[in-house]
Design a protein around this motif. Structure first.
Motif, PDB file in Angstrom:
ATOM      1  N   PHE A  99       0.845  -1.193   0.000  1.00  0.00           N
ATOM      2  CA  PHE A  99       0.000   0.000   0.000  1.00  0.00           C
ATOM      3  C   PHE A  99       0.878   1.240   0.000  1.00  0.00           C
ATOM      4  CE2 PHE A  99      -2.382   3.319   2.329  1.00  0.00           C
ATOM      5  CZ  PHE A  99      -3.459   3.446   1.455  1.00  0.00           C
ATOM      6  N   ASP A 100       0.612   2.162  -0.901  1.00  0.00           N
ATOM      7  CA  ASP A 100       1.380   3.406  -0.988  1.00  0.00           C
ATOM      8  C   ASP A 100       0.742   4.447  -0.080  1.00  0.00           C
ATOM      9  OD1 ASP A 100       2.685   5.804  -1.768  1.00  0.00           O
ATOM     10  OD2 ASP A 100       3.198   4.872  -3.683  1.00  0.00           O
ATOM     11  N   ALA A 101       1.489   4.857   0.941  1.00  0.00           N
ATOM     12  CA  ALA A 101       0.963   5.824   1.914  1.00  0.00           C
ATOM     13  C   ALA A 101       0.649   7.172   1.273  1.00  0.00           C
ATOM     14  CB  ALA A 101       1.965   6.012   3.054  1.00  0.00           C
ATOM     15  N   ARG A 102       1.184   7.426   0.089  1.00  0.00           N
ATOM     16  CA  ARG A 102       0.965   8.702  -0.591  1.00  0.00           C
ATOM     17  C   ARG A 102      -0.310   8.714  -1.419  1.00  0.00           C
ATOM     18  NH1 ARG A 102       6.155   8.563  -4.072  1.00  0.00           N
ATOM     19  NH2 ARG A 102       5.362   6.441  -4.209  1.00  0.00           N
ATOM     20  N   HIS A 103      -1.029   7.594  -1.428  1.00  0.00           N
ATOM     21  CA  HIS A 103      -2.220   7.470  -2.279  1.00  0.00           C
ATOM     22  C   HIS A 103      -3.195   8.606  -2.003  1.00  0.00           C
ATOM     23  CE1 HIS A 103      -5.290   5.678  -4.706  1.00  0.00           C
ATOM     24  NE2 HIS A 103      -6.134   5.597  -3.686  1.00  0.00           N
ATOM     25  N   GLY A 104      -3.528   9.355  -3.055  1.00  0.00           N
ATOM     26  CA  GLY A 104      -4.478  10.454  -2.930  1.00  0.00           C
ATOM     27  C   GLY A 104      -3.895  11.761  -2.451  1.00  0.00           C
ATOM     28  N   LEU A 105      -2.594  11.782  -2.099  1.00  0.00           N
ATOM     29  CA  LEU A 105      -1.979  13.010  -1.607  1.00  0.00           C
ATOM     30  C   LEU A 105      -1.481  13.868  -2.768  1.00  0.00           C
ATOM     31  CD1 LEU A 105       0.180  11.722   1.392  1.00  0.00           C
ATOM     32  CD2 LEU A 105      -2.176  12.522   1.415  1.00  0.00           C
ATOM     33  N   ALA A 106      -1.450  15.166  -2.550  1.00  0.00           N
ATOM     34  CA  ALA A 106      -0.851  16.075  -3.524  1.00  0.00           C
ATOM     35  C   ALA A 106       0.655  16.047  -3.333  1.00  0.00           C
ATOM     36  CB  ALA A 106      -1.393  17.486  -3.325  1.00  0.00           C
ATOM     37  N   LEU A 107       1.380  15.535  -4.333  1.00  0.00           N
ATOM     38  CA  LEU A 107       2.825  15.399  -4.217  1.00  0.00           C
ATOM     39  C   LEU A 107       3.534  16.617  -4.801  1.00  0.00           C
ATOM     40  CD1 LEU A 107       3.287  11.625  -5.157  1.00  0.00           C
ATOM     41  CD2 LEU A 107       2.829  12.663  -2.923  1.00  0.00           C
ATOM     42  N   ARG A 108       4.742  16.822  -4.355  1.00  0.00           N
ATOM     43  CA  ARG A 108       5.562  17.931  -4.831  1.00  0.00           C
ATOM     44  C   ARG A 108       6.833  17.371  -5.457  1.00  0.00           C
ATOM     45  NH1 ARG A 108       9.692  19.921  -1.879  1.00  0.00           N
ATOM     46  NH2 ARG A 108       9.036  22.065  -2.111  1.00  0.00           N
ATOM     47  N   GLU A 109       7.430  18.144  -6.364  1.00  0.00           N
ATOM     48  CA  GLU A 109       8.692  17.731  -6.971  1.00  0.00           C
ATOM     49  C   GLU A 109       9.836  17.992  -6.006  1.00  0.00           C
ATOM     50  OE1 GLU A 109       9.252  19.663 -10.696  1.00  0.00           O
ATOM     51  OE2 GLU A 109       7.302  19.031 -11.481  1.00  0.00           O
ATOM     52  N   MET A 110      10.856  17.160  -6.086  1.00  0.00           N
ATOM     53  CA  MET A 110      12.075  17.418  -5.335  1.00  0.00           C
ATOM     54  C   MET A 110      12.692  18.716  -5.832  1.00  0.00           C
ATOM     55  SD  MET A 110      12.764  15.065  -3.025  1.00  0.00           S
ATOM     56  CE  MET A 110      14.525  14.915  -2.746  1.00  0.00           C
TER      57      MET A 110
END
Length: 323
Positions: A99-110
């Motif tokens: 399970f990916d804990a980031r599922h549904g989160l707004a991600l940012r670029e490094m």
């Protein structure tokens, strides 16, 4: 007689169907903390990256790979070591859910280098090398994530730029993440769903209070920039209107031109403290600090005491950014 009763109880417990705690592996210690907070006594939460180790270069031990055989769930966050190890982690226990804990989160670029254009021009060849390495890195990512139920989601985000995996440094992101963890644990152990919901609500209250405290500390600050060796605090910075300036870029330390540009930027922005993670080499940070008559201070995004740690980090940033 006493020994006989103990023997009978030991035989009856399995027969009564008393379940063992769910064994759950998490990529890093903070995610392990969240699983423990939600799962309570019903989970046996373990971190793949052991305390004190670098999650970007970590190699799981043979004992950890063996222990995966008894796990029902692996919670990942897209840390670099997972891109190399995910296929092997899953092959150790094909029945284990990932399970990916980031599922549904707004991600940012490094963060890319945030130095002047002059530095970019001077280091153009170095940046080209970075791009080449990134393409190879991306191919590896796609090859190893074939079996991940969220591989398609992650590939969409990672197609052009590497996404920042340090989502847990923002309490607001964690608020959403722990809902995902609650739902997944409830799916795996529906008999304990009410406990998971209670634990979730209690932890949510802690996070809401922490977020309010951090806003009170950080919102009034006149200086909004802080310098780090490794860009692990981007989500934290975004949540509180701050800007992290990174020494390292895509896992590489800067060359002499890059260091000179960083020193110049630190002087312009009146940066006097360089923050480092205990798990990383602080040589470059020390060189910059010496040139600006500043200090090197350790802040650890991987600490297990999540709420207390972010409170300490917030106070540290507030003290430094007051000037």
């Amino acid at each position: 007689m006493h020994k006989l009763l103990l023997l009978l109880l030991s035989l009856l417990v399995p027969a009564l169907g008393v379940a063992e705690p769910l064994r759950v592996f998490a990529s890093v210690v903070p995610i392990q903390t969240f699983v423990k907070k939600i799962g309570g006594e019903h989970v046996d939460a373990r971190a793949m990256v052991r305390p004190g180790f670098n999650p970007h270069t970590y190699d799981p031990t043979p004992q950890q790979i063996s222990a995966l055989a008894g796990a029902v769930l692996y919670v990942r966050t897209g840390m670099p070591f997972e891109k190399a190890w995910m296929a092997r982690i899953q092959s150790a226990n094909p029945a284990m859910q990932v399970f990916d804990a980031r599922h549904g989160l707004a991600l940012r670029e490094m963060e890319a280098h945030s130095h002047d254009d002059a530095e970019h021009d001077a280091d153009h060849q170095e940046e080209a090398d970075h791009d080449h390495d990134h393409e190879a890195h991306q191919e590896d990512h796609e090859q190893h994530d074939d079996h991940d139920e969220h591989a398609e989601h992650e590939a969409d985000h990672d197609h052009e730029h590497e996404m920042d995996p340090h989502v847990w440094t923002s309490p607001t992101q964690v608020m959403q993440m722990i809902g995902n963890i609650r739902d997944k644990l409830s799916e795996l152990a529906p008999a304990h769903a009410a406990d998971f919901a209670r634990n979730h609500d209690a932890f949510m209250a802690e996070l809401v209070a922490l977020d309010k405290e951090l806003h009170a500390l950080l919102d009034p600050l006149p200086n909004r920039k802080f310098m780090v060796f490794h860009p692990a605090w981007g989500y934290f910075a975004d949540s509180y209107g701050l800007k992290q300036v990174s020494i390292e870029h895509e896992g590489k330390e800067p060359g002499s031109r890059g260091l000179t540009a960083l020193i110049d930027q630190a002087k312009r922005d009146n940066i006097k403290v360089i923050y480092v993670q205990p798990q990383f080499n602080k040589r470059s940070a020390t060189l910059v600090a010496q040139e600006i008559s500043g200090a090197v201070v350790a802040v650890d995004p991987l600490a297990p005491d999540y709420v207390d740690n972010l409170r300490r980090v917030g106070r540290e940033f507030a003290q430094v950014l007051q000037h």
